[in-house]
Design a protein around this motif. Structure first.
Motif, short mmCIF file in Angstrom:
data_model
loop_
_atom_site.label_atom_id
_atom_site.label_comp_id
_atom_site.label_asym_id
_atom_site.label_seq_id
_atom_site.Cartn_x
_atom_site.Cartn_y
_atom_site.Cartn_z
N TRP A 160 -11.85 -2.05 -1.45
CA TRP A 160 -11.45 -0.85 -0.72
C TRP A 160 -12.65 0.06 -0.48
O TRP A 160 -12.76 0.69 0.58
CB TRP A 160 -10.36 -0.10 -1.47
CG TRP A 160 -9.85 1.09 -0.69
CD1 TRP A 160 -9.94 2.39 -1.03
CD2 TRP A 160 -9.18 1.05 0.58
NE1 TRP A 160 -9.37 3.19 -0.06
CE2 TRP A 160 -8.89 2.39 0.93
CE3 TRP A 160 -8.79 0.02 1.44
CZ2 TRP A 160 -8.24 2.72 2.13
CZ3 TRP A 160 -8.14 0.36 2.63
CH2 TRP A 160 -7.87 1.68 2.96
N SER A 171 0.81 -1.21 0.00
CA SER A 171 0.00 0.00 0.00
C SER A 171 0.85 1.26 0.00
O SER A 171 0.58 2.22 -0.74
CB SER A 171 -0.94 0.02 1.21
OG SER A 171 -1.72 1.20 1.23
N GLN A 225 -4.93 0.05 -3.51
CA GLN A 225 -5.77 -0.90 -2.78
C GLN A 225 -6.66 -1.70 -3.72
O GLN A 225 -6.89 -2.90 -3.51
CB GLN A 225 -6.61 -0.17 -1.73
CG GLN A 225 -5.83 0.38 -0.55
CD GLN A 225 -5.37 -0.70 0.41
OE1 GLN A 225 -5.86 -1.84 0.39
NE2 GLN A 225 -4.42 -0.36 1.28
N THR A 258 -8.07 -5.61 2.00
CA THR A 258 -8.17 -6.02 0.59
C THR A 258 -7.33 -7.25 0.26
O THR A 258 -7.42 -7.76 -0.87
CB THR A 258 -7.73 -4.87 -0.34
OG1 THR A 258 -6.40 -4.48 -0.01
CG2 THR A 258 -8.68 -3.69 -0.20
#
Length: 474
Positions: A447, A237, A265, A437
């Protein structure tokens, strides 16, 4: 070359500073390498740094350290260069109050409230700020350390990130990578992939090629999974360059609605549709085997494990789960970048300390911080550490150079997420959000679903903390 040497020096200062590692919620060591005894030549090399420290006489030569690990040398091992400098230049010593990871904040609060505060506390776990300042467990350091001076100028901007109402509540000695992407070169070759280090050198190590490798490698019937470890969610991320929780202009900010965050995401969700992550849900929520970091790389069953470089800063016998170090199997690169960008953003943490509220010896603490910074910046110390990596840990020149590169990138393009440093309530919510996720076990969500379910709670807790910080200025 100067920067590379400073990177190695800082790493050595960090590793040598603790005989036990600082641990996160998964029990991961951020600096687990065994300390080696300095030889006479190395001891003399460290002594050459003494004239670079300011001349002063400390009224109180002892500072008190409260932590869940020891900072002084044990079992005949060497003291860190910083401690040696503090001792030899100023006659300084460090008194230790050892607690546990689980009770360290309770013990600190008890000490502060009883008027028996220690002097300093470790901040490397990224969970002391801003809650420690809000709860009056830490004091600003500005009366004792001037970050605009030559000694601190290169980390002034980083220290500014950890300030409230213009006051600094942490002493950041250096930033360093939270995670790098470990792999086994033999596994890559057997799969017919290009080596990630070569792709990185060409600027082609990005999300597209990373995802392609993950999908092609994964084969559940053969127990082959592309990703394992406890940190892949945040590691991936934060390659977008935007942390979920951060400080901007002295205020806490949540970025769950960020376009950049949403983009990465969404890709994480689509990737996990292919079940590329080792199913920890079927292994008592442990990583492959009995949960030791690195398991799967050495057996060619796992493609990538995002974890800190600390994981292989040890002798080959203790890193064999990653592969055969002396055969050159083990390698790492930064986490991949957005293919639409030229920037490799690095999820980063800091080697840092907090000054405890009403510390009895803040001048001694500040002096020791000067010693830490000098050791971090020293070419002498970097030379000693590089020798340890090569001679004791059997690192190749390729590994050493890549480590320098990753640390350099952490200085240039750091991503600091402080989701664990605000409050226990926010930390609990973010544990769900961060892995939503890509979590295994059937509870994975998009997300959009995650944000809809949690953004209100996150915003409330952020606003609450910001109100408390505003009161501190009154």
């Amino acid at each position: 070359m100067k920067m590379a040497k400073r990177i190695l020096a800082g790493s050595f200062a960090l590793i040598m500073a603790a005989s036990m590692a600082s641990c996160d919620k998964k029990g991961a060591d951020s600096s687990k390498a065994e300390m080696t005894k300095l030889n006479k030549q190395q001891e003399e090399m460290v002594k050459t740094l003494l004239p670079e420290l300011p001349e002063k006489e400390l009224k109180d030569k002892t500072i008190t350290w409260l932590a869940h690990y020891q900072i002084n040398p044990v079992d005949g091992k060497a003291a860190s260069p910083a401690i040696e400098l503090f001792k030899q230049k100023y006659g300084g010593s460090i008194n230790e109050q050892i607690t546990t990871y689980e009770t360290r904040y309770d013990d600190l609060a008890t000490a502060v409230m009883s008027g028996k505060s220690p002097d300093f506390f470790p901040a490397d776990d990224m969970d002391t700020f801003p809650k420690g300042a809000i709860k009056n467990m830490f004091d600003p350091v500005d009366d004792y350390i001037d970050f605009s001076t030559e000694r601190w100028a290169d980390v002034q901007k980083v220290n500014d990130k950890f300030s409230i109402n213009g006051k600094h509540y942490m002493v950041v000695v250096e930033p360093y990578p939270n995670y790098v992407c470990f792999y086994n070169k033999q596994t890559i070759e057997d799969a017919g992939f290009d080596q990630p280090a070569d792709l990185f050198a060409e600027g082609k190590w990005d999300w597209d090629v990373f995802e392609k490798m993950c999908k092609e490698f994964t084969n559940a019937e053969e127990e082959k999974y592309a990703l394992d470890g406890y940190w892949y969610a945040r590691a991936i991320s934060e390659t977008c360059g935007v942390p979920l929780i951060t400080m901007e202009d002295g205020k806490l900010v949540q970025n769950l609605s960020s376009t950049e965050v949403e983009k990465i995401q969404d890709r994480m969700y689509e990737l996990q549709k292919n079940e590329v992550v080792f199913p920890r849900c079927d292994n008592n929520w442990k990583t492959r085997g009995n949960g030791e970091t690195g398991d799967g790389l050495g057996s060619y069953k796992t493609l990538f494990i995002p974890v800190g470089t600390w994981a292989i800063e040890d002798v080959p016998e203790k890193t064999k789960l990653f592969g055969d170090m002396e055969a050159g199997e083990i390698m790492f690169v930064p986490m991949p970048k957005n293919p639409e960008s030229d920037t490799y953003y690095i999820s980063s943490r800091v080697h840092a300390f907090n000054l405890c509220h009403k510390a009895p010896n803040p001048e001694g603490f500040a002096t020791y911080m000067e010693c830490c910074k000098l050791a971090t910046d020293s070419d002498v110390v970097s030379e000693i550490f590089e020798g340890q990596l090569r001679d004791d840990y059997k690192w190749t020149d390729e590994l050493i150079e890549m480590r320098k590169t990753c640390y350099d990138l952490a200085r240039q393009n750091p991503v600091f997420d402080i989701q664990e440093g605000v409050s226990a309530d926010l930390k609990a919510v973010m544990e769900t959000v961060s892995q939503a996720t890509v979590v295994t076990g059937g509870s994975v969500t998009t997300w959009t679903e995650c944000r809809t379910a949690n953004e209100g709670s996150v915003k409330y807790l952020i606003d609450e903390a910001n109100e408390e910080m505003a009161k501190m200025a009154q």
